[in-house]
Design an enzyme around this catalytic site. Structure first.
Site, PDB file in Angstrom:
ATOM      1  N   GLY A 264       0.810  -1.215   0.000  1.00 15.78           N
ATOM      2  CA  GLY A 264       0.000   0.000   0.000  1.00 15.78           C
ATOM      3  C   GLY A 264       0.838   1.258   0.000  1.00 15.78           C
ATOM      4  O   GLY A 264       2.068   1.210   0.047  1.00 15.78           O
ATOM      5  N   SER A 265       0.144   2.381  -0.018  1.00 19.85           N
ATOM      6  CA  SER A 265       0.840   3.664  -0.169  1.00 19.85           C
ATOM      7  C   SER A 265       1.389   4.179   1.143  1.00 19.85           C
ATOM      8  O   SER A 265       2.103   5.175   1.157  1.00 19.85           O
ATOM      9  CB  SER A 265      -0.120   4.695  -0.750  1.00 19.85           C
ATOM     10  N   CYS A 266       1.058   3.547   2.259  1.00 20.61           N
ATOM     11  CA  CYS A 266       1.436   4.140   3.546  1.00 20.61           C
ATOM     12  C   CYS A 266       2.324   3.266   4.426  1.00 20.61           C
ATOM     13  O   CYS A 266       3.400   3.698   4.832  1.00 20.61           O
ATOM     14  CB  CYS A 266       0.184   4.513   4.329  1.00 20.61           C
ATOM     15  N   LEU A 267       1.869   2.059   4.751  1.00 21.94           N
ATOM     16  CA  LEU A 267       2.608   1.278   5.764  1.00 21.94           C
ATOM     17  C   LEU A 267       4.078   1.049   5.402  1.00 21.94           C
ATOM     18  O   LEU A 267       4.968   1.361   6.204  1.00 21.94           O
ATOM     19  CB  LEU A 267       1.885  -0.051   6.042  1.00 21.94           C
ATOM     20  N   ASP A 270       5.890   4.681   5.135  1.00 23.77           N
ATOM     21  CA  ASP A 270       6.010   5.436   6.393  1.00 23.77           C
ATOM     22  C   ASP A 270       6.977   4.753   7.355  1.00 23.77           C
ATOM     23  O   ASP A 270       7.720   5.423   8.081  1.00 23.77           O
ATOM     24  CB  ASP A 270       4.634   5.616   7.051  1.00 23.77           C
TER      25      ASP A 270
END
Ligand code: UDX
Ligand code: UDX
Length: 428
Positions: A264-267, A270
């Protein structure tokens, strides 16, 4: 009282934010540089796949939501501006602020013509970015003073793709970091319909809450995958173990699904950025680097499982079911399916893939190297092995007739119908 909100960047986060605020009765202007996306939104449809979004868009467009490519009009006609452009990672794990800096500089120019205006950073930026980079840029390009002529707040999102509208309308909490009281109050007013806790902080605390939340979720997943890998060796089903530990209210049942790991784009992004930030402070974040390592190893473990069943991938027909980073989205950013595909291609496998929504986004990376099927059934036809890489509900009760050998390796614990197949789970 309803406000006029401009949302800069109408992607997965920006469009949901715009649509969500419109649903709450505010006037919304979504600004994006992508003209095609803008036209699609103005026709009452979404350019991204997200459950429930078209229904709200259809009602809001022409009433209290519109899209534009015009940044100046967006800022000048609104009370408050949300920054939602993407912040992709650079290869070294450091955050890429290119898009944020560009729009901030342009907004600063526009602020020259505007009385007090609030800029809210929703894009994920590492702690300290708003204070050290965004505010100085705004002051320089506008010639104005923060806290007096304009306000700045940080309001991170916690939206899960696939259920993002639901998450926007039923949040666990609202986090608002602000430079000045006035900008924090104005941001808080937008959410006055919600009953959830609202936490007010300074700017960098709000930024850190976002990173810490995602790093914790990533840690939970790598933890359960590590326990799952041990369970597999012991012949124990990790899902039974997860059920047992989840009954402890301190642990909770969420984010304990073991499998191919997080994408995904975050986990992934980040967590890597937090590692980069920690190292820049001279601190070695051993736990977070292990979280990333466990995650990067899950696709390799999957391929090792397969290798035990077929000696070589050379010329074998492999059916890949699922390409998106999780079910119910067309998003393939950092999908765990991709390292699997890359390795299979290196080993000369003949891949036929199927995903209900993510074919187009996969083609950006793998155009001609793999074949795409219109259905799971068609992908499975004559295949030597099937790999289930995404938890799409429609895979639950597949029948595997038509495969050469019915070897099914499930990396997401989604297959229910295990009759007459050679089934193996990744960590169970
Ligand atoms: C969001 C957040 O903003 C990001 O910080 C977080 O880490 C992940 O979620 P997301 O909405 O998923 O990003 O990104 P994307 O779907 O790529 O949307 C970004 C949008 O901004 C695109 O529609 C793009 O066209 C637009 N954009 C980009 C602009 O309008 N202006 C730019 O300068 C750059
Ligand atoms: C995440 C956060 O949940 C959200 O709060 C944040 O704002 C954006 O990032 P999202 O990336 O949409 O949301 O997906 P999420 O549901 O968190 O799943 C991330 C990844 O973890 C997926 O690849 C999913 O398959 C995986 N996952 C999730 C597991 O492997 N096991 C689980 O138990 C849960």
């Amino acid at each position: 009282m309803s406000k006029t909100i401009s949302v800069i960047g109408a992607g997965y986060v920006g469009l949901i934010t715009g649509v969500g605020f419109a649903r709450l009765g505010h006037n919304v202007i979504c600004r994006d540089i992508n003209k095609k996306a803008v036209d699609t939104i103005n026709s009452g449809r979404s350019h991204i796949y997200e459950k429930g979004i078209d229904e709200i868009l259809e009602k809001a467009v022409g009433k209290n939501l519109k899209a534009t490519i015009d940044l100046k009009e967006s800022v000048l006609t609104s009370d408050i501006t949300f920054i939602c452009v993407g912040t992709p990672s650079k290869d070294n794990g450091n955050i890429n602020l290119k898009h944020v800096k560009e729009v901030i500089r342009d907004i600063g120019e526009i602020l020259k013509e505007k009385s007090y205006h609030v800029i809210v950073v929703k894009s994920t930026v590492t702690p300290g970015t708003t204070e050290k980079i965004i505010i100085p840029l705004l002051e320089r390009s506008s010639g104005k003073k923060v806290g007096i002529d304009f306000g700045v707040a940080v309001n991170p999102e916690f939206l899960r793709e696939g259920v993002a509208i639901e998450d926007f309308l039923n949040p666990d909490r609202i986090i608002i970091g602000s430079y000045d009281q006035r900008s924090g109050d104005l941001t808080e007013e937008l959410y006055s319909d919600f009953n959830c806790p609202v936490l007010r902080t300074d700017l960098k605390t709000a930024e850190m809450i976002k990173y810490a939340s995602n790093a914790f979720l990533a840690t939970k997943i790598s933890f359960i995958n590590e326990i799952g890998n041990i369970c597999k060796g012991l012949g124990i089903n990790i899902y039974d173990v997860a059920e047992g530990i989840a009954l402890d209210h301190r642990i909770s049942p969420h984010f304990l699904k073991s499998g191919l790991g997080f994408g995904g784009s975050c986990l992934p992004k980040d967590t890597k950025e937090l590692v980069f930030k920690a190292r820049s402070l001279g601190y070695e974040p051993n736990l977070l680097t292990s979280v990333i390592k466990v995650n990067e190893d899950q696709p390799k473990r999957l391929l090792n499982l397969v290798r035990k069943r077929i000696n070589s991938f050379n010329g074998k027909k492999v059916a890949i079911l699922g390409l998106s980073f999780k079910g119910d989205t067309d998003d393939t950013r950092d999908s765990q399916a991709f390292p699997v595909i890359k390795q299979l291609l290196k080993e000369n496998a003949n891949i036929t893939a199927y995903d209900p929504k993510a074919e187009e986004n996969t083609k950006i990376l793998f155009e001609d190297q793999i074949q795409y099927a219109d259905s799971a059934k068609a992908a499975l036809e004559n295949s030597d092995i099937a790999l289930i890489l995404t938890d799409w509900k429609e895979f639950e009760n597949l029948d595997f007739d038509g495969m050469k050998k019915k070897i099914v390796i499930d990396a997401r614990n989604i297959i229910k119908n295990k009759e007459n197949i050679e089934y193996e789970g990744l960590c169970w």
